[in-house]
Design a protein around this motif. Structure first.
Motif: not given
Length: 139
Positions: A29-31, A43-54
């Motif tokens: 589902w992503g962000a 956390i949603a912003g990290l997903v949108e930036a393509g970060h591996w953490y979330p």
């Protein structure tokens, strides 16, 4: 007492599985999914930036909850006996209760999480803690 343990195990398995699916679904589902579940903009912003953490954290939590589902099903007699069944159920119950009680200390560390997130997740953790402990004590 054994019937209470069996019913508690079945209810814990159901909640564990639902929580596992929700965490694993957030990977896809992503962000939007994280926002829907109240995880917060950071956390949603990290997903949108393509970060591996979330996705890694979602996968780890989903995997752990899937393992607890198997232990709860084993406690209900729906799966064969798993090693350390009673201590695992007791430890899971203790950890879930600690998480439910730790909100005042956790909230400042995760300020982006919504009030809804804290209320819902803490209520679920409280229920899971009580169910896992009842399952462990009745064994």
């Amino acid at each position: 007492m054994q019937e209470l343990a069996r019913l508690s195990s079945m209810a814990a398995a159901l909640l564990d599985a639902a929580a596992a699916v929700a965490h694993l679904a957030c990977i896809f589902w992503g962000a939007h999914g994280l926002r829907l579940l109240g995880a917060g903009e950071r956390i949603a912003g990290l997903v949108e930036a393509g970060h591996w953490y979330p996705p890694l954290i979602s996968a780890a939590i989903g995997s752990l909850l899937s393992l607890l589902t198997a232990y709860a099903l084993s406690g209900a007699g729906l799966l064969g006996p798993l090693p350390g069944l009673r201590p695992v159920l007791a430890l899971a119950g203790t950890v879930f209760l600690a998480r439910a009680a730790a909100v005042p200390w956790l909230r400042p560390l995760f300020q982006g999480n919504s009030i809804r997130f804290w209320r819902v997740s803490s209520t679920i953790c409280l229920a899971l803690g009580l169910l896992h402990l009842a399952a462990a004590l009745g064994r």
